[in-house]
Design a protein around this motif. Structure first.
Motif, PDB file in Angstrom:
ATOM      1  N   TYR A  99     -19.760 -38.917  37.953  1.00  0.00           N
ATOM      2  CA  TYR A  99     -19.498 -37.862  36.976  1.00  0.00           C
ATOM      3  C   TYR A  99     -19.393 -38.445  35.572  1.00  0.00           C
ATOM      4  O   TYR A  99     -19.919 -37.874  34.616  1.00  0.00           O
ATOM      5  CB  TYR A  99     -18.232 -37.092  37.353  1.00  0.00           C
ATOM      6  N   ALA A 100     -18.729 -39.576  35.458  1.00  0.00           N
ATOM      7  CA  ALA A 100     -18.630 -40.252  34.163  1.00  0.00           C
ATOM      8  C   ALA A 100     -20.007 -40.720  33.707  1.00  0.00           C
ATOM      9  O   ALA A 100     -20.335 -40.641  32.524  1.00  0.00           O
ATOM     10  CB  ALA A 100     -17.664 -41.430  34.255  1.00  0.00           C
ATOM     11  N   MET A 101     -20.836 -41.177  34.648  1.00  0.00           N
ATOM     12  CA  MET A 101     -22.172 -41.646  34.301  1.00  0.00           C
ATOM     13  C   MET A 101     -23.028 -40.497  33.756  1.00  0.00           C
ATOM     14  O   MET A 101     -23.728 -40.658  32.764  1.00  0.00           O
ATOM     15  CB  MET A 101     -22.869 -42.267  35.509  1.00  0.00           C
ATOM     16  N   VAL A 102     -22.930 -39.326  34.388  1.00  0.00           N
ATOM     17  CA  VAL A 102     -23.693 -38.170  33.915  1.00  0.00           C
ATOM     18  C   VAL A 102     -23.248 -37.784  32.514  1.00  0.00           C
ATOM     19  O   VAL A 102     -24.074 -37.507  31.636  1.00  0.00           O
ATOM     20  CB  VAL A 102     -23.537 -36.981  34.897  1.00  0.00           C
ATOM     21  N   LYS A 103     -21.948 -37.786  32.285  1.00  0.00           N
ATOM     22  CA  LYS A 103     -21.407 -37.444  30.959  1.00  0.00           C
ATOM     23  C   LYS A 103     -21.877 -38.456  29.914  1.00  0.00           C
ATOM     24  O   LYS A 103     -22.318 -38.082  28.824  1.00  0.00           O
ATOM     25  CB  LYS A 103     -19.874 -37.407  31.037  1.00  0.00           C
ATOM     26  N   MET A 104     -21.799 -39.743  30.256  1.00  0.00           N
ATOM     27  CA  MET A 104     -22.219 -40.784  29.321  1.00  0.00           C
ATOM     28  C   MET A 104     -23.721 -40.699  29.042  1.00  0.00           C
ATOM     29  O   MET A 104     -24.153 -40.841  27.892  1.00  0.00           O
ATOM     30  CB  MET A 104     -21.862 -42.161  29.879  1.00  0.00           C
ATOM     31  N   ALA A 105     -24.514 -40.450  30.069  1.00  0.00           N
ATOM     32  CA  ALA A 105     -25.961 -40.340  29.884  1.00  0.00           C
ATOM     33  C   ALA A 105     -26.297 -39.145  28.992  1.00  0.00           C
ATOM     34  O   ALA A 105     -27.177 -39.239  28.124  1.00  0.00           O
ATOM     35  CB  ALA A 105     -26.664 -40.218  31.229  1.00  0.00           C
ATOM     36  N   ALA A 106     -25.585 -38.052  29.171  1.00  0.00           N
ATOM     37  CA  ALA A 106     -25.824 -36.865  28.338  1.00  0.00           C
ATOM     38  C   ALA A 106     -25.468 -37.132  26.881  1.00  0.00           C
ATOM     39  O   ALA A 106     -26.233 -36.785  25.964  1.00  0.00           O
ATOM     40  CB  ALA A 106     -25.018 -35.679  28.865  1.00  0.00           C
ATOM     41  N   ILE A 107     -24.334 -37.773  26.649  1.00  0.00           N
ATOM     42  CA  ILE A 107     -23.916 -38.092  25.277  1.00  0.00           C
ATOM     43  C   ILE A 107     -24.920 -39.028  24.617  1.00  0.00           C
ATOM     44  O   ILE A 107     -25.331 -38.815  23.472  1.00  0.00           O
ATOM     45  CB  ILE A 107     -22.505 -38.701  25.272  1.00  0.00           C
TER      46      ILE A 107
END
Length: 65
Positions: free
Chosen positions: A19-27
């Motif tokens: 979940y953190a990876m998806v958020k970081m990739a989106a940012i």
């Protein structure tokens, strides 16, 4: 060229949860669209910003501060 699934698995080695990876990739993807320079060397228009963001995360080059 690495398949996207491999990039995700490599990125998860540096990030605590998917979940953190998806958020970081989106940012990071949005930052690249706004004009930030990639932290990896890529040929212009060779990769989409999402793939560039995943490559940066998989190499541990970018994180949220």
């Amino acid at each position: 060229m690495e398949p996207t699934v491999e990039l995700v698995h490599k990125a998860l080695e540096h990030i605590e949860s998917k979940y953190a990876m998806v958020k970081m990739a989106a940012i990071r993807t949005h930052a690249l669209y706004r004009g930030d320079k990639p932290l990896i060397s890529v040929k212009p228009n060779m990769h989409k910003n999402t793939v560039i963001a995943l490559k940066e995360l998989s190499q541990g080059l970018w994180s949220i501060k």
